[in-house]
Design a protein around this motif. Sequence first.
Motif, PDB file in Angstrom:
ATOM      1  N   ALA A 222     113.241 -70.014  10.483  1.00 44.25           N
ATOM      2  CA  ALA A 222     114.420 -69.137  10.399  1.00 44.25           C
ATOM      3  C   ALA A 222     114.575 -68.488   9.028  1.00 44.25           C
ATOM      4  O   ALA A 222     115.200 -67.430   8.915  1.00 44.25           O
ATOM      5  CB  ALA A 222     115.684 -69.934  10.749  1.00 44.25           C
ATOM      6  N   ILE A 223     114.015 -69.090   7.987  1.00 44.63           N
ATOM      7  CA  ILE A 223     114.178 -68.540   6.633  1.00 44.63           C
ATOM      8  C   ILE A 223     113.108 -67.526   6.261  1.00 44.63           C
ATOM      9  O   ILE A 223     113.190 -66.885   5.214  1.00 44.63           O
ATOM     10  CB  ILE A 223     114.243 -69.667   5.567  1.00 44.63           C
ATOM     11  N   ILE A 224     112.103 -67.364   7.119  1.00 43.49           N
ATOM     12  CA  ILE A 224     110.989 -66.456   6.807  1.00 43.49           C
ATOM     13  C   ILE A 224     111.468 -65.036   6.492  1.00 43.49           C
ATOM     14  O   ILE A 224     111.057 -64.464   5.472  1.00 43.49           O
ATOM     15  CB  ILE A 224     109.927 -66.473   7.923  1.00 43.49           C
ATOM     16  N   PRO A 225     112.337 -64.410   7.301  1.00 48.18           N
ATOM     17  CA  PRO A 225     112.767 -63.039   6.972  1.00 48.18           C
ATOM     18  C   PRO A 225     113.445 -62.933   5.608  1.00 48.18           C
ATOM     19  O   PRO A 225     113.236 -61.955   4.879  1.00 48.18           O
ATOM     20  CB  PRO A 225     113.742 -62.679   8.098  1.00 48.18           C
ATOM     21  N   ASN A 226     114.242 -63.925   5.232  1.00 48.90           N
ATOM     22  CA  ASN A 226     114.907 -63.905   3.922  1.00 48.90           C
ATOM     23  C   ASN A 226     113.882 -63.952   2.792  1.00 48.90           C
ATOM     24  O   ASN A 226     113.995 -63.229   1.798  1.00 48.90           O
ATOM     25  CB  ASN A 226     115.876 -65.081   3.786  1.00 48.90           C
ATOM     26  N   ILE A 227     112.889 -64.802   2.949  1.00 47.19           N
ATOM     27  CA  ILE A 227     111.854 -64.914   1.923  1.00 47.19           C
ATOM     28  C   ILE A 227     111.003 -63.649   1.879  1.00 47.19           C
ATOM     29  O   ILE A 227     110.655 -63.165   0.798  1.00 47.19           O
ATOM     30  CB  ILE A 227     110.994 -66.181   2.145  1.00 47.19           C
ATOM     31  N   GLN A 228     110.696 -63.080   3.039  1.00 46.53           N
ATOM     32  CA  GLN A 228     109.925 -61.831   3.072  1.00 46.53           C
ATOM     33  C   GLN A 228     110.643 -60.726   2.292  1.00 46.53           C
ATOM     34  O   GLN A 228     110.020 -60.009   1.504  1.00 46.53           O
ATOM     35  CB  GLN A 228     109.703 -61.368   4.521  1.00 46.53           C
ATOM     36  N   GLN A 229     111.939 -60.584   2.513  1.00 42.70           N
ATOM     37  CA  GLN A 229     112.707 -59.551   1.817  1.00 42.70           C
ATOM     38  C   GLN A 229     112.739 -59.807   0.314  1.00 42.70           C
ATOM     39  O   GLN A 229     112.592 -58.890  -0.483  1.00 42.70           O
ATOM     40  CB  GLN A 229     114.134 -59.482   2.367  1.00 42.70           C
TER      41      GLN A 229
ATOM     42  N   GLY B 136     116.807 -69.625   1.710  1.00 43.07           N
ATOM     43  CA  GLY B 136     115.361 -69.550   1.579  1.00 43.07           C
ATOM     44  C   GLY B 136     114.741 -70.931   1.482  1.00 43.07           C
ATOM     45  O   GLY B 136     113.578 -71.071   1.108  1.00 43.07           O
ATOM     46  N   VAL B 137     115.524 -71.962   1.788  1.00 39.04           N
ATOM     47  CA  VAL B 137     115.032 -73.337   1.833  1.00 39.04           C
ATOM     48  C   VAL B 137     115.482 -73.966   3.155  1.00 39.04           C
ATOM     49  O   VAL B 137     116.494 -73.565   3.719  1.00 39.04           O
ATOM     50  CB  VAL B 137     115.522 -74.196   0.633  1.00 39.04           C
ATOM     51  N   ALA B 138     114.723 -74.945   3.620  1.00 42.51           N
ATOM     52  CA  ALA B 138     115.069 -75.589   4.893  1.00 42.51           C
ATOM     53  C   ALA B 138     114.555 -77.016   4.918  1.00 42.51           C
ATOM     54  O   ALA B 138     113.562 -77.345   4.268  1.00 42.51           O
ATOM     55  CB  ALA B 138     114.481 -74.810   6.066  1.00 42.51           C
ATOM     56  N   THR B 139     115.259 -77.826   5.691  1.00 38.84           N
ATOM     57  CA  THR B 139     114.818 -79.193   5.939  1.00 38.84           C
ATOM     58  C   THR B 139     115.233 -79.573   7.356  1.00 38.84           C
ATOM     59  O   THR B 139     115.790 -78.755   8.092  1.00 38.84           O
ATOM     60  CB  THR B 139     115.358 -80.171   4.883  1.00 38.84           C
ATOM     61  N   ILE B 140     114.998 -80.800   7.717  1.00 36.51           N
ATOM     62  CA  ILE B 140     115.233 -81.228   9.094  1.00 36.51           C
ATOM     63  C   ILE B 140     116.718 -81.409   9.398  1.00 36.51           C
ATOM     64  O   ILE B 140     117.187 -81.010  10.451  1.00 36.51           O
ATOM     65  CB  ILE B 140     114.433 -82.517   9.381  1.00 36.51           C
ATOM     66  N   GLU B 141     117.480 -81.997   8.468  1.00 35.62           N
ATOM     67  CA  GLU B 141     118.874 -82.332   8.737  1.00 35.62           C
ATOM     68  C   GLU B 141     119.816 -81.537   7.826  1.00 35.62           C
ATOM     69  O   GLU B 141     119.654 -81.540   6.604  1.00 35.62           O
ATOM     70  CB  GLU B 141     119.098 -83.829   8.536  1.00 35.62           C
ATOM     71  N   ASP B 142     120.799 -80.885   8.428  1.00 35.12           N
ATOM     72  CA  ASP B 142     121.752 -80.049   7.678  1.00 35.12           C
ATOM     73  C   ASP B 142     122.496 -80.822   6.602  1.00 35.12           C
ATOM     74  O   ASP B 142     122.701 -80.321   5.497  1.00 35.12           O
ATOM     75  CB  ASP B 142     122.770 -79.405   8.630  1.00 35.12           C
ATOM     76  N   GLU B 143     122.911 -82.045   6.906  1.00 42.13           N
ATOM     77  CA  GLU B 143     123.686 -82.812   5.926  1.00 42.13           C
ATOM     78  C   GLU B 143     122.856 -83.175   4.700  1.00 42.13           C
ATOM     79  O   GLU B 143     123.376 -83.266   3.583  1.00 42.13           O
ATOM     80  CB  GLU B 143     124.350 -84.046   6.543  1.00 42.13           C
ATOM     81  N   ILE B 144     121.570 -83.361   4.867  1.00 42.82           N
ATOM     82  CA  ILE B 144     120.703 -83.645   3.722  1.00 42.82           C
ATOM     83  C   ILE B 144     120.545 -82.386   2.878  1.00 42.82           C
ATOM     84  O   ILE B 144     120.568 -82.437   1.645  1.00 42.82           O
ATOM     85  CB  ILE B 144     119.343 -84.208   4.184  1.00 42.82           C
ATOM     86  N   GLN B 145     120.405 -81.239   3.525  1.00 41.57           N
ATOM     87  CA  GLN B 145     120.323 -79.971   2.787  1.00 41.57           C
ATOM     88  C   GLN B 145     121.589 -79.769   1.960  1.00 41.57           C
ATOM     89  O   GLN B 145     121.527 -79.439   0.774  1.00 41.57           O
ATOM     90  CB  GLN B 145     120.130 -78.801   3.765  1.00 41.57           C
TER      91      GLN B 145
END
Length: 186
Positions: free
Chosen positions: A6-13, A150-159
Amino acid sequence: VPKGRAIIPNIQQLLAKSRRCGLPVIYTQFVYSTAVPCLRGYPFGIEHLPALKGAKTGYGIPSGNCLVGPDASQGAESAEIISALAPEPNELVIAGHTYDKFYSTPLDLALRSHGITHLLITGVTTDVCVNSTVLSAANRNYRVTVVTDGVATIEDEIQEACFRIWQRKFARLCDSKTLMAELQSK
């Protein structure tokens, strides 16, 4: 990390804007090799160990993720940078066998050689590779900005926990839209 897609478009831009502004772009990758049997394989990253023939793969079981070398063909998730975010020929790619991309790599030397003092950081996984690298960068006195979308992980609360920790002492947090506007104004 499914949310990583899901973060790929943000990083591309952000990549396109950074390149247009003449900012250096440096890539890092986590790689695992059975020839470098660090703790990232067993017990703290068992999914990087070669997958057992015919066995189920996934998080927390041998899956061959990020394998390089002769065992790479067994990898469920390649260590290669995805084509949607491919580096240009003149951009540095740093492969590291630990989650901290400064540890035992030429990253610090490359940054200092170019007079770089400020970093924009993206990637996966927020709580592992990104966290290790953010803390290491801050401890080396770099001014770190983490791109929150532009960052992601498995669990929202950990992010969210990582964000709360970083913003206290280690990094500025900023979304890609705000960063793009800042780059446009400079």
